[in-house]
Scaffold this motif. Sequence first.
Motif, PDB file in Angstrom:
ATOM      1  N   PHE A 284      -0.662  19.732  -3.711  1.00 42.16           N
ATOM      2  CA  PHE A 284      -1.677  20.633  -3.188  1.00 42.16           C
ATOM      3  C   PHE A 284      -1.016  21.823  -2.478  1.00 42.16           C
ATOM      4  CE2 PHE A 284      -4.501  21.952   0.281  1.00 42.16           C
ATOM      5  CZ  PHE A 284      -5.653  22.253  -0.431  1.00 42.16           C
ATOM      6  N   PHE A 285       0.105  21.566  -1.838  1.00 45.87           N
ATOM      7  CA  PHE A 285       0.825  22.638  -1.155  1.00 45.87           C
ATOM      8  C   PHE A 285       1.850  23.317  -2.071  1.00 45.87           C
ATOM      9  CE2 PHE A 285      -0.594  19.904   2.336  1.00 45.87           C
ATOM     10  CZ  PHE A 285      -1.282  20.849   3.103  1.00 45.87           C
ATOM     11  N   GLY A 286       1.796  22.968  -3.345  1.00 45.22           N
ATOM     12  CA  GLY A 286       2.653  23.638  -4.310  1.00 45.22           C
ATOM     13  C   GLY A 286       4.038  23.050  -4.485  1.00 45.22           C
ATOM     14  N   PHE A 287       4.259  21.834  -4.004  1.00 40.24           N
ATOM     15  CA  PHE A 287       5.576  21.206  -4.202  1.00 40.24           C
ATOM     16  C   PHE A 287       5.486  20.050  -5.194  1.00 40.24           C
ATOM     17  CE2 PHE A 287       5.530  22.655   0.244  1.00 40.24           C
ATOM     18  CZ  PHE A 287       6.601  23.540   0.206  1.00 40.24           C
ATOM     19  N   GLY A 288       6.634  19.457  -5.422  1.00 42.00           N
ATOM     20  CA  GLY A 288       6.713  18.173  -6.105  1.00 42.00           C
ATOM     21  C   GLY A 288       6.494  18.232  -7.600  1.00 42.00           C
ATOM     22  N   PRO A 289       6.272  17.128  -8.269  1.00 41.65           N
ATOM     23  CA  PRO A 289       6.203  15.794  -7.659  1.00 41.65           C
ATOM     24  C   PRO A 289       7.568  15.304  -7.154  1.00 41.65           C
ATOM     25  CG  PRO A 289       6.155  15.587 -10.032  1.00 41.65           C
ATOM     26  CD  PRO A 289       6.121  17.066  -9.727  1.00 41.65           C
ATOM     27  N   VAL A 290       7.529  14.556  -6.089  1.00 40.30           N
ATOM     28  CA  VAL A 290       8.753  14.024  -5.503  1.00 40.30           C
ATOM     29  C   VAL A 290       8.943  12.595  -5.997  1.00 40.30           C
ATOM     30  CG1 VAL A 290       9.926  13.466  -3.334  1.00 40.30           C
ATOM     31  CG2 VAL A 290       8.352  15.413  -3.433  1.00 40.30           C
ATOM     32  N   ARG A 291      10.186  12.260  -6.326  1.00 44.71           N
ATOM     33  CA  ARG A 291      10.465  10.862  -6.691  1.00 44.71           C
ATOM     34  C   ARG A 291      10.833  10.122  -5.406  1.00 44.71           C
ATOM     35  NH1 ARG A 291      14.621  10.666 -11.265  1.00 44.71           N
ATOM     36  NH2 ARG A 291      13.385   8.976 -12.129  1.00 44.71           N
ATOM     37  N   TRP A 292       9.790   9.837  -4.662  1.00 47.65           N
ATOM     38  CA  TRP A 292       9.933   9.382  -3.286  1.00 47.65           C
ATOM     39  C   TRP A 292      10.983   8.310  -3.072  1.00 47.65           C
ATOM     40  CZ3 TRP A 292       7.967  12.180   0.431  1.00 47.65           C
ATOM     41  CH2 TRP A 292       6.894  13.013   0.145  1.00 47.65           C
TER      42      TRP A 292
ATOM     43  N   ILE B 280       0.835  -1.206   0.000  1.00 49.59           N
ATOM     44  CA  ILE B 280       0.000   0.000   0.000  1.00 49.59           C
ATOM     45  C   ILE B 280       0.873   1.261   0.000  1.00 49.59           C
ATOM     46  CG2 ILE B 280      -1.780   1.303   1.220  1.00 49.59           C
ATOM     47  CD1 ILE B 280      -2.744  -1.300   2.470  1.00 49.59           C
ATOM     48  N   PHE B 281       1.893   1.283   0.879  1.00 40.74           N
ATOM     49  CA  PHE B 281       2.707   2.497   0.967  1.00 40.74           C
ATOM     50  C   PHE B 281       3.550   2.709  -0.287  1.00 40.74           C
ATOM     51  CE2 PHE B 281       2.523   4.872   4.988  1.00 40.74           C
ATOM     52  CZ  PHE B 281       1.432   4.207   5.521  1.00 40.74           C
ATOM     53  N   ARG B 282       3.999   1.616  -0.868  1.00 37.77           N
ATOM     54  CA  ARG B 282       4.737   1.727  -2.118  1.00 37.77           C
ATOM     55  C   ARG B 282       3.876   2.414  -3.167  1.00 37.77           C
ATOM     56  NH1 ARG B 282       8.788  -0.134  -4.943  1.00 37.77           N
ATOM     57  NH2 ARG B 282       8.361  -0.753  -7.093  1.00 37.77           N
ATOM     58  N   LEU B 283       2.594   2.036  -3.209  1.00 37.70           N
ATOM     59  CA  LEU B 283       1.690   2.618  -4.203  1.00 37.70           C
ATOM     60  C   LEU B 283       1.284   4.043  -3.848  1.00 37.70           C
ATOM     61  CD1 LEU B 283      -0.542  -0.511  -4.906  1.00 37.70           C
ATOM     62  CD2 LEU B 283       1.310   0.410  -6.320  1.00 37.70           C
ATOM     63  N   MET B 284       1.219   4.355  -2.552  1.00 42.40           N
ATOM     64  CA  MET B 284       0.883   5.732  -2.164  1.00 42.40           C
ATOM     65  C   MET B 284       2.041   6.684  -2.435  1.00 42.40           C
ATOM     66  SD  MET B 284      -1.461   5.757   1.238  1.00 42.40           S
ATOM     67  CE  MET B 284      -0.042   5.776   2.290  1.00 42.40           C
ATOM     68  N   PHE B 285       3.261   6.157  -2.288  1.00 46.70           N
ATOM     69  CA  PHE B 285       4.443   6.989  -2.524  1.00 46.70           C
ATOM     70  C   PHE B 285       4.979   6.810  -3.951  1.00 46.70           C
ATOM     71  CE2 PHE B 285       4.382   7.155   2.091  1.00 46.70           C
ATOM     72  CZ  PHE B 285       4.807   8.456   2.356  1.00 46.70           C
ATOM     73  N   ALA B 286       4.083   6.518  -4.875  1.00 44.97           N
ATOM     74  CA  ALA B 286       4.493   6.387  -6.274  1.00 44.97           C
ATOM     75  C   ALA B 286       5.066   7.715  -6.766  1.00 44.97           C
ATOM     76  CB  ALA B 286       3.292   5.983  -7.125  1.00 44.97           C
ATOM     77  N   GLU B 287       5.991   7.630  -7.719  1.00 45.38           N
ATOM     78  CA  GLU B 287       6.674   8.872  -8.095  1.00 45.38           C
ATOM     79  C   GLU B 287       5.953   9.689  -9.164  1.00 45.38           C
ATOM     80  OE1 GLU B 287      10.047   7.740 -11.156  1.00 45.38           O
ATOM     81  OE2 GLU B 287      10.375   6.820  -9.203  1.00 45.38           O
ATOM     82  N   THR B 288       4.871   9.146  -9.711  1.00 45.17           N
ATOM     83  CA  THR B 288       4.126   9.913 -10.716  1.00 45.17           C
ATOM     84  C   THR B 288       3.328  11.036 -10.053  1.00 45.17           C
ATOM     85  OG1 THR B 288       2.336   8.340 -10.442  1.00 45.17           O
ATOM     86  CG2 THR B 288       3.833   7.957 -12.258  1.00 45.17           C
TER      87      THR B 288
END
Lengths: 298, 287
Positions: free
Chosen positions: A143-151, A124-132
């Motif tokens: 939403f806060f104006g950052f990213g996307p992050v390649r977690w 689940i966490f792997r999919l939530m922290f997907a890099e897309t």
Amino acid sequence: MKKILYSQRWAPYFFIAPFVITLLGFWMVPLGRSVVMSTQEVLYGDATFIGLDNYVRLMGDRTFWKAMFNSARYMVLTLALLIPIPMFLAAVINSKIGSPRIKGFAKASLFVPALTSVVVAGIIFRLMFAETDSGLMNQIVGFFGFGPVRWLRQDIPGLIALLALALWRYTGVNIMYFIAGMQSIPTEYYEAASIDGAGRVQQFFRITVPNLKPTIVYVLTISVYGGLAMFLESFMLYAGNNSPNNQGLTVVGYLYRQGVQENDLGFASAVGVILLVVIMAINLTHLTLSGTFKKDRR
Amino acid sequence: MSARGVRSKHVLPRRLFVGVQATFLILLTLIVLVPLVAIFVGTFQDGNDVIRNGISFDVDLSTLSLDNYVMLFTDSGLYFRWFLNTFVLTVAQVAGTLLVSSFVAYGFAMYDFRGKNAGFIAVILLMTVPFEMMMLPMYVMVNDIGLADTYIVIVLPFLAAAVTIFFFRQYFLGIPKELLEAGRVDGVTEFGIFFKLVLPIAKPALAAMAILNGMIVWNNFLWPLLVLRSAEKFTLPIGLNTLLTPYGNNYELLIIGAFFSLIPILVLFLLFQRFFVAGMTAGALKG
């Protein structure tokens, strides 16, 4: 035979026999073997004695130190998060005022993540922290104006994902420990304090925290070795034991890699011995200081 | 009355506190449940999409379908086999662990004998040694004696489980010794006393440990991963893990399979909440 069945002298040995057999057969013999193996080079089942070479190699091994650093860093950070936060939440849930229903619901819901296996939680966490862009966490930081992050490609974002997973899974469990501890504090202490005019915050720091010491020590101990022995969380998050730049490699992960994946059993045993020594030293110190041994000698 | 008067100067008014508390707890609960809701929603999405793009809030409702559910129940390969394996293994291991560990704990709790302290210190030390340290030598040993890929070797090393022994010992210490004496006077053997008199009154302890051990065994991963070789013997966590490869195309099954593996343990938790907590916090106050 009949005599033995009724003998109070012999019975205890029969009762504890399964433990003794397990201890010797499944723990001591393999452990002894592991120590021996750590002084050998094991190749396709052929062992050659090489003295302390594995340990010497280990000391100069950059990857090992990286794994040590990762494990220690994870351990310290989980301690910093998973003691104060659950303690505060336990105080909120355990407070006398407020809706018992909402508090009961929150308590149960916070515990639910502990029921998920590391495998499922990791997926689940792997999919939530997907890099897309579309991954859940990237939507949030977006939403806060950052990213996307390649977690999972970078060190610190990867660590954040790992800590989020730990926080998610263990907060509820630690809340339970702290609530159990808080319920054993006599209510008279609080009554006396409020007569003396102490506010809730003061009561928390002057009464709750000091009286929770045994619970804190317990949570600290299990978190220390839990943190140092962490492997599966990283294994699942990175979908295997190979993270970019070894950023998610832990000591146990390194042991697994060397022993199981590379089949270098001697070297892996040395890793295991070092880790065991570290953990035993921490535990013995803790158990001695907290008087566990003394209590049982009484 | 005067106490309250003094207190209210220092803290939030009671009603505001209750409101803040409720809002805070509900928000927190929602955040904690997000991952579970996310995977539930994921079970209706195209598996390959989910793996490629991750789980997200941004779900196109028109793409949701029951395809994964159809696949799970028609073409799931070994999934239900793994489910059954895990179930049988969990029941067997929990039953065995309860029996053996309570048996050992009884010896430590009720008798004085030479070597008792040394033995009990060993229990405590074993409790604090993470299994991860021992897995490699145990793995080597299992390979050497030819027991790899068997369930026996998954169960056997953990029947005398240190944590469970510790918990049962604490419980047995609270049982009055007069009960044992009464049994002895009636001519019951030492083992008869344990099985016929003590175990029946230890039901709450048995329930707590059944739940705790059940949860651990259901989710057990590392040791079965090392020991099991053949796919038809896999347990759920191991099976799911094999679906998580860069080469697989079973992603629909991975998402829905992961979700379904949660259901038994969730149901158990909803039914027996208090036993989970009793089991979890068993050692917490003794440190």
